[in-house]
Design an enzyme around this catalytic site. Structure first.
Site, PDB file in Angstrom:
ATOM      1  N   TRP A 444       0.824  -1.207   0.000  1.00 60.20           N
ATOM      2  CA  TRP A 444       0.000   0.000   0.000  1.00 60.20           C
ATOM      3  C   TRP A 444       0.866   1.268   0.000  1.00 60.20           C
ATOM      4  CZ3 TRP A 444      -0.625  -4.283   3.092  1.00 60.20           C
ATOM      5  CH2 TRP A 444      -1.753  -5.065   2.851  1.00 60.20           C
ATOM      6  N   ASP A 445       2.175   1.123  -0.175  1.00 57.95           N
ATOM      7  CA  ASP A 445       3.106   2.248  -0.074  1.00 57.95           C
ATOM      8  C   ASP A 445       2.997   2.905   1.303  1.00 57.95           C
ATOM      9  OD1 ASP A 445       5.122   3.920  -0.871  1.00 57.95           O
ATOM     10  OD2 ASP A 445       3.864   5.247  -2.074  1.00 57.95           O
ATOM     11  N   TYR A 446       2.853   2.077   2.318  1.00 58.73           N
ATOM     12  CA  TYR A 446       2.803   2.547   3.698  1.00 58.73           C
ATOM     13  C   TYR A 446       4.206   2.537   4.312  1.00 58.73           C
ATOM     14  CZ  TYR A 446      -2.334   2.562   4.131  1.00 58.73           C
ATOM     15  OH  TYR A 446      -3.676   2.847   4.019  1.00 58.73           O
TER      16      TYR A 446
END
Length: 782
Positions: A444-446
């Protein structure tokens, strides 16, 4: 007059058709039946009004009354949520009231009666909006902590104010009683206005000098009293090296132990550059330090193999622990699975000699790779700012995830182990001591964007050396910085499965029981717009998308909703901490992303190729992830950051889109919370509304807290620089900046005078105006 009334009727017919057709689609998708019913009612009212029948007005009055009931039932007294439901219908109501003399053919009495009713309705609506969206009432601040905290007042010695990264200043000359007298006392312009701008700079202040870097890594020393330039140094970074944003968040100051104070480079300024170099210059003269690397610079890309310009960049200030410069670097997101390595490197702060390298996939490589090998491609990187603890000899690395953010099947076990985690590295050995992961197998590109903040945390057994870690998901964790053990509760909760890689998805993800900035999961009622039509379109998009709450996996067959989006929660601006009052101040974003994985053949046909590929179609700006190729995996990624409507550019989720909150350090309780950012620079079709209303805008950059009881922050898209009362959350002073303030401010004292400084450089992603202004504020001299 009758012609205008017939045109109004035709407009109602047109609106009725749009709402009727769209509403039927929404109802079939399982959404609210209101729109199809309202559309049918408007068709009837419109046809009657085109025939100049007074029954048309009666039908519309009934529609409006039912709309008012429905709107209050769905949203309660939430002013922003009521805007798309009631504002446009109120305007139409006014037009119909003005048409009553023609429809009734009875002169002005019906119109006067209608106008009276309209004024009453507007008054009721105004009262609703006025009572909505108020900040959370402030609770009393906690009792002052007995433990030590940063006491920086005169100087600002590190990116986060002190090496603890608390963004706190002991300066107390400026208070809420006199902040209204604050004025600009000097402005310095760097002259650096690159493409894809976003300087993000926080200067340092040591002695009587201010040190800063520009967006393209030019270095400057200024007189702290008046901002006059003392020296400048240009490392000549090519514009080809600009990654997603031309940014230099800060520089690092280092004093060589045992060196004579007047010796060359006894004190030095060290920065990382967009083209992957470490630069060291004399703090007094700006001349390169001849003893550092080769002529004052070290190339960190050595050992990474062939690197396309822009793929490896240092955008954050390096961290020095026990005389060792520890640096990560940004690897340009979304380009290719086998992008350059995310290796972490340590260099001697005096000589520039490599002291260690940490390649998580090749722990046998502790320096430069042997001949014929490179550091492992595609591994997680650290693009943001680390924090160091000299006493423990540890540096705390907020790590990102592997290249190809949104697909994980090709990731190796070590990558999954260390990605999106806070890693404590021992600077004497270059080996990890512990880790704490905030997202398991992150797609999630977290990645962790916030710098960790060091604090002595009050616990039942006394003060514990701790680190405060905010995440993009909005979770705030408190960890023992010696061991990584959580000092407050952390719970593994079940999350959705499925997506394109169901076997890859973790069954649970960590959630903090201490504090979370995240809001409840989205529902159809949270959709927004400027009118019922675009709100209906957003509802249709919501019902068509795949969304099962936080951590909904990436999808290819349809759009999926990621909430929070990749800008947070907390991003690179981090938090501020008042260690004396025991208060955390956190500004945050509250926006979803609307994403879809795109099959490789489709992406290739669109010309989505990685940086350096001759087939790449140049993208002029645009959000990160909006057409990123992710070459080497089966899917590219298309991110609609913030979930914006085509055409109007408005966001589909209702406001606020950003907030600022004060949190009790000891308990994690919210002390106050408020929307952050006005609507003055926001509006449909990119037209600024200039409304001084707290809508809560997207924000990038953080705050600083002072002993004077003030929080200074820019960050929002309204170009305002604010002082906020830490006790109440109320804005007590503001100034309009000449460009966007997407940077962390800093505070210092010189000759008994307190200064507050902010970089107004703007930001292409935030769509704020570009600038090159470093602005200092102070009280008038007595």
């Amino acid at each position: 007059m009758s012609v205008l009334v017939r045109l109004l009727g035709a407009l109602l017919v047109l609106i009725g058709l749009v709402l009727g057709v769209g509403g039927a689609w929404l109802a079939v998708l399982g959404g609210s039946p209101y729109y199809v019913l309202a559309g049918l009612g408007l068709l009837v009212a419109g046809v009657l009004i085109t025939r100049l029948k007074p029954a048309g007005a009666i039908v519309y009055f009934v529609i409006f009354a039912l709309t008012l009931v429905w709107a209050l039932w769905e949203t309660g007294l939430d002013g922003w949520a009521l805007v798309p439901r009631l504002v446009a219908p109120l305007v139409i109501l006014l037009l119909i009231v003005l048409s009553l003399p023609v429809l009734t053919r009875r002169g002005s009495k019906p119109m006067l009666a209608g106008l009276t009713a309209f004024v009453v309705l507007v008054g009721v609506g105004g009262a609703i909006v006025a009572t909505a969206n108020r900040p959370t009432p402030a609770r009393p601040l906690p009792a002052a902590l007995a433990g030590p905290g940063a006491a920086m007042g005169a100087d600002w010695i590190a990116y986060g104010g002190s090496h603890d990264a608390q963004r706190f200043s002991a300066a107390a000359q400026i208070t809420k009683a006199n902040v209204g007298k604050l004025e600009r006392v000097w402005t310095f312009r760097t002259g650096d206005l690159p493409e894809k701008f976003g300087a993000e700079t926080t200067p340092l202040k040591i002695g009587d000098s201010v040190y800063l870097c520009s967006a393209m890594n030019q270095l400057f020393a200024l007189d702290a009293r008046d901002g006059k330039q003392r020296w400048a140094y240009d490392p000549k970074v090519s514009k080809d090296a600009i990654p997603y944003t031309a940014a230099c968040r800060g520089v690092t100051y280092f004093v060589q132990p045992g060196a004579a104070p007047d010796a060359a480079c006894a004190a030095r300024i060290i920065e990382g550059t967009l083209d992957g170099r470490l630069i060291a210059v004399d703090a007094r003269t700006g001349k390169p330090c001849a003893d550092f690397g080769h002529g004052g610079q070290v190339d960190i890309k050595i050992g990474m193999g062939e690197v396309t310009p822009g793929m490896v960049s240092i955008t954050s200030a390096p961290t020095i622990v026990r005389g060792i410069i520890v640096t990560g670097h940004q690897v340009l997101d979304g380009q290719k699975r086998w992008a350059p390595s995310g290796v972490i490197q340590g260099y001697d702060a005096v000589t520039g000699q490599m002291r260690f390298a940490w390649d998580m996939m090749a722990p046998d490589i502790t320096g430069l790779p042997p001949t014929g090998r490179t550091y492992t491609p595609g591994t997680p990187n650290m693009w943001t700012t680390a924090t160091g603890d000299d006493a423990l000899g540890l540096v705390y690395l907020p790590m990102g995830n592997s290249a190809a953010d949104y697909y994980s099947s090709l990731r190796r076990p070590a990558e999954k182990e260390w990605s999106s985690a806070l890693v404590a590295l021992d600077v004497t050995t270059g080996k990890p001591r512990w880790k704490f992961q905030t997202a398991h197998n992150d797609v999630w590109d977290y990645d962790l964007g916030s710098q960790g903040t060091l604090v002595d945390f009050p616990s039942a057994s006394g003060l514990v050396p701790a680190i405060i870690l905010p995440s993009k998901q909005g979770e705030i964790y408190i960890l023992d910085r010696r061991t990584g053990r959580p000092l407050t509760g952390v719970e593994e909760r079940g999350v959705p499965g499925g997506g394109v890689e169901p076997a890859e998805r973790a069954k649970t993800q960590p959630f903090s029981l201490y504090h979370s900035l995240a809001k409840p999961r989205l529902t159809e009622k949270d959709m927004w717009g400027m009118s019922p039509i675009d709100q209906m379109i957003c509802r249709i998009q919501f019902k068509r998308a795949i969304y099962n709450g936080p951590y909904t996996p990436p999808q290819a067959k349809a759009r999926w909703i990621q909430y929070p989006g990749y800008n947070g929660g907390s991003d690179w601006g981090g938090i501020a901490l008042d260690p004396r009052r025991g208060v955390i101040v956190a500004n945050y974003n509250d926006m979803p992303n609307y994403n879809q994985l795109i099959p490789r053949a489709v992406a290739d046909a669109k010309g989505w190729f990685p940086r350096g590929d001759p087939r790449e179609k140049t993208k002029a700006g645009g959000a990160e992830g909006a057409g990123d190729p992710q070459t080497g995996v089966p899917y590219a990624i298309d991110v609609n950051a913030g979930w914006r409507m085509p055409g109007t550019g408005m966001l589909c989720k209702r406001p606020p889109y950003g907030g600022i909150r004060a949190i009790d350090l000891k308990t994690g309780a919210t002390l106050w919370d408020r929307p952050f950012g006005t609507a003055r620079r926001n509006g449909p079709f990119g037209i600024p509304s200039m409304l001084p209303v707290d809508i809560g805008t997207p924000n990038n950059g953080g705050s600083v807290v002072t002993a004077g009881g003030l929080v200074f922050i820019a960050a929002a898209t309204d170009n305002l620089f604010r002082a906020i009362d830490i006790e109440t959350g109320k804005t007590v002073w503001s100034d309009v900046l000449p460009a966007g303030g997407q940077a962390n401010p800093m505070v210092y004292e010189q000759d008994g005078r307190q200064y507050v400084v902010i970089m107004a450089g703007g930001h292409h992603f935030m769509e704020t105006p570009e600038g090159d202004y470093l602005i200092a504020y102070a009280l008038p001299k007595s």
